[in-house]
Design a protein around this motif. Structure first.
Motif, PDB file in Angstrom:
ATOM      1  N   TYR A  52       1.167  -1.183  -0.067  1.00 54.80           N
ATOM      2  CA  TYR A  52      -0.189   0.070   0.281  1.00 54.80           C
ATOM      3  C   TYR A  52       0.818   1.106  -0.287  1.00 54.80           C
ATOM      4  O   TYR A  52       1.950   1.439   0.694  1.00 54.80           O
ATOM      5  CB  TYR A  52      -0.928   0.545   1.377  1.00 54.80           C
ATOM      6  CG  TYR A  52      -2.130  -0.702   1.201  1.00 54.80           C
ATOM      7  CD1 TYR A  52      -2.873  -1.331   0.134  1.00 54.80           C
ATOM      8  CD2 TYR A  52      -1.823  -2.295   2.716  1.00 54.80           C
ATOM      9  CE1 TYR A  52      -3.712  -2.166   0.422  1.00 54.80           C
ATOM     10  CE2 TYR A  52      -2.609  -3.573   1.764  1.00 54.80           C
ATOM     11  CZ  TYR A  52      -3.462  -3.012   1.085  1.00 54.80           C
ATOM     12  OH  TYR A  52      -4.360  -4.087   1.300  1.00 54.80           O
ATOM     13  N   MET A  71      -4.098   6.788  -2.571  1.00 54.22           N
ATOM     14  CA  MET A  71      -3.908   5.795  -1.604  1.00 54.22           C
ATOM     15  C   MET A  71      -3.859   4.724  -3.119  1.00 54.22           C
ATOM     16  O   MET A  71      -5.109   4.557  -3.779  1.00 54.22           O
ATOM     17  CB  MET A  71      -5.077   5.048  -0.748  1.00 54.22           C
ATOM     18  CG  MET A  71      -4.914   5.596   0.575  1.00 54.22           C
ATOM     19  SD  MET A  71      -3.216   5.765   1.261  1.00 54.22           S
ATOM     20  CE  MET A  71      -2.935   3.458   1.377  1.00 54.22           C
ATOM     21  N   ALA A  73      -2.606   0.326  -4.008  1.00 48.80           N
ATOM     22  CA  ALA A  73      -2.391  -0.902  -3.801  1.00 48.80           C
ATOM     23  C   ALA A  73      -1.752  -2.075  -4.803  1.00 48.80           C
ATOM     24  O   ALA A  73      -2.066  -2.189  -6.039  1.00 48.80           O
ATOM     25  CB  ALA A  73      -3.359  -1.802  -3.229  1.00 48.80           C
ATOM     26  N   THR A  90      -5.322  10.943   1.316  1.00 48.99           N
ATOM     27  CA  THR A  90      -4.498  11.087   1.917  1.00 48.99           C
ATOM     28  C   THR A  90      -3.980  11.883   1.351  1.00 48.99           C
ATOM     29  O   THR A  90      -3.467  12.147   0.617  1.00 48.99           O
ATOM     30  CB  THR A  90      -3.684   9.329   1.773  1.00 48.99           C
ATOM     31  OG1 THR A  90      -2.772   9.386   2.386  1.00 48.99           O
ATOM     32  CG2 THR A  90      -3.204   9.286   0.119  1.00 48.99           C
ATOM     33  N   PHE A  94      -0.267   6.925   6.908  1.00 48.67           N
ATOM     34  CA  PHE A  94      -1.476   6.232   6.768  1.00 48.67           C
ATOM     35  C   PHE A  94      -1.636   5.100   8.205  1.00 48.67           C
ATOM     36  O   PHE A  94      -0.013   4.333   8.219  1.00 48.67           O
ATOM     37  CB  PHE A  94      -2.442   5.623   5.540  1.00 48.67           C
ATOM     38  CG  PHE A  94      -1.351   4.389   4.673  1.00 48.67           C
ATOM     39  CD1 PHE A  94      -1.500   3.580   5.555  1.00 48.67           C
ATOM     40  CD2 PHE A  94      -0.297   5.054   4.164  1.00 48.67           C
ATOM     41  CE1 PHE A  94      -1.098   2.625   4.285  1.00 48.67           C
ATOM     42  CE2 PHE A  94       0.774   4.012   3.392  1.00 48.67           C
ATOM     43  CZ  PHE A  94      -0.208   2.417   3.861  1.00 48.67           C
ATOM     44  N   VAL A  96      -3.127   0.900   8.749  1.00 51.51           N
ATOM     45  CA  VAL A  96      -3.359  -0.342   8.593  1.00 51.51           C
ATOM     46  C   VAL A  96      -3.981  -0.545  10.366  1.00 51.51           C
ATOM     47  O   VAL A  96      -3.841  -1.039  10.699  1.00 51.51           O
ATOM     48  CB  VAL A  96      -2.611  -1.604   7.700  1.00 51.51           C
ATOM     49  CG1 VAL A  96      -3.334  -2.678   7.912  1.00 51.51           C
ATOM     50  CG2 VAL A  96      -1.796  -0.900   6.810  1.00 51.51           C
ATOM     51  N   TYR A 100      -9.074  -2.494   6.628  1.00 52.11           N
ATOM     52  CA  TYR A 100      -8.901  -0.821   6.106  1.00 52.11           C
ATOM     53  C   TYR A 100      -7.512  -0.584   6.215  1.00 52.11           C
ATOM     54  O   TYR A 100      -6.626  -0.942   7.584  1.00 52.11           O
ATOM     55  CB  TYR A 100     -10.187  -0.665   8.028  1.00 52.11           C
ATOM     56  CG  TYR A 100     -11.608  -0.780   6.723  1.00 52.11           C
ATOM     57  CD1 TYR A 100     -12.427  -0.238   6.689  1.00 52.11           C
ATOM     58  CD2 TYR A 100     -11.483  -2.112   8.015  1.00 52.11           C
ATOM     59  CE1 TYR A 100     -13.752  -1.095   6.424  1.00 52.11           C
ATOM     60  CE2 TYR A 100     -13.185  -2.351   8.331  1.00 52.11           C
ATOM     61  CZ  TYR A 100     -14.193  -2.504   7.330  1.00 52.11           C
ATOM     62  OH  TYR A 100     -15.234  -2.771   6.883  1.00 52.11           O
ATOM     63  N   LEU A 101      -7.421   0.473   5.998  1.00 46.46           N
ATOM     64  CA  LEU A 101      -6.524   1.559   5.676  1.00 46.46           C
ATOM     65  C   LEU A 101      -7.103   2.691   6.236  1.00 46.46           C
ATOM     66  O   LEU A 101      -8.593   3.293   6.252  1.00 46.46           O
ATOM     67  CB  LEU A 101      -5.739   1.564   4.208  1.00 46.46           C
ATOM     68  CG  LEU A 101      -5.362   0.978   3.770  1.00 46.46           C
ATOM     69  CD1 LEU A 101      -5.700   1.245   2.458  1.00 46.46           C
ATOM     70  CD2 LEU A 101      -4.340  -0.290   4.201  1.00 46.46           C
ATOM     71  N   SER A 103      -6.594   6.667   6.920  1.00 52.97           N
ATOM     72  CA  SER A 103      -5.378   7.649   5.627  1.00 52.97           C
ATOM     73  C   SER A 103      -6.258   9.427   6.403  1.00 52.97           C
ATOM     74  O   SER A 103      -7.393   9.352   6.954  1.00 52.97           O
ATOM     75  CB  SER A 103      -5.318   8.045   4.749  1.00 52.97           C
ATOM     76  OG  SER A 103      -7.055   7.949   3.762  1.00 52.97           O
ATOM     77  N   ARG A 119      -9.553  -2.187   2.420  1.00 56.14           N
ATOM     78  CA  ARG A 119      -8.760  -2.270   1.919  1.00 56.14           C
ATOM     79  C   ARG A 119      -8.059  -3.577   0.932  1.00 56.14           C
ATOM     80  O   ARG A 119      -7.686  -3.790  -0.354  1.00 56.14           O
ATOM     81  CB  ARG A 119      -7.614  -3.829   2.678  1.00 56.14           C
ATOM     82  CG  ARG A 119      -6.429  -2.326   3.432  1.00 56.14           C
ATOM     83  CD  ARG A 119      -5.892  -3.388   4.650  1.00 56.14           C
ATOM     84  NE  ARG A 119      -5.191  -4.672   4.306  1.00 56.14           N
ATOM     85  CZ  ARG A 119      -5.282  -5.870   4.635  1.00 56.14           C
ATOM     86  NH1 ARG A 119      -5.559  -6.271   6.100  1.00 56.14           N
ATOM     87  NH2 ARG A 119      -4.146  -6.811   4.539  1.00 56.14           N
TER      88      ARG A 119
END
Length: 159
Positions: A52, A71, A73, A90, A94, A96, A100-101, A103, A119
């Motif tokens: 991420y 963000m 991935a 963001t 951030f 984790v 979920y993230l 930010s 995520r």
């Protein structure tokens, strides 16, 4: 990590390097502000087989037509982009937490929010208004601690 263009992931004795420079450039920028448009890599984390990456910094959102603060991935094994979030989620760090993230985005004369992103696909699960631009984000037990421009704020994490 600010300004970093490379990120390495290690698994045992296997190493994969990612050139993240392409993520730093907005799709469009006002020609007068192009020199300020690049978005630094402001955070990165590997969870399982996914890297991420947060891209923050740069100019005001209006100078890049709202296309900043993403963000992204990436699949660690193939290097392919799995998803890229909507813009303006963001501005820097951030955290984790489970699926979920967490930010935050905000800037002078722009709205300030904390985001909960899935995520699995980068979609916004929740958005919470904050009084000023979020900076560093920490998890402390069941609390999300946000160091915002005008001071720290705590939010409860629900399971």
């Amino acid at each position: 990590m600010a300004g970093a263009g490379w990120c390495a992931s290690t698994r045992g004795d296997a190493v994969r390097a990612f050139d993240l420079d392409a993520l730093r450039h907005p799709p469009r920028a006002n020609p007068q502000w192009k020199q300020f448009a690049d978005q630094d890599v402001t955070g990165a984390a590997v969870v399982g087989d996914v890297l991420y990456v947060a891209n923050g910094g740069g100019s005001y959102a209006k100078e890049v037509f709202g296309k900043k603060g993403f963000m992204t991935a990436l699949d660690v094994r193939s290097g392919k982009v799995l998803w890229r979030s909507q813009p303006l989620v963001t501005g820097g760090a951030f955290a984790v937490h489970g699926d979920y993230l967490i930010s935050g985005y905000g800037f002078t004369d722009e709205p300030d929010y904390l985001y909960l992103l899935r995520r699995a696909d980068g979609s916004v699960a929740q958005r919470v208004s904050v009084p000023s631009a979020p900076g560093d984000i920490y998890l402390d037990g069941g609390i999300v601690r946000v160091d915002a421009y005008d001071g720290p704020y705590d939010f409860d994490l629900l399971p």
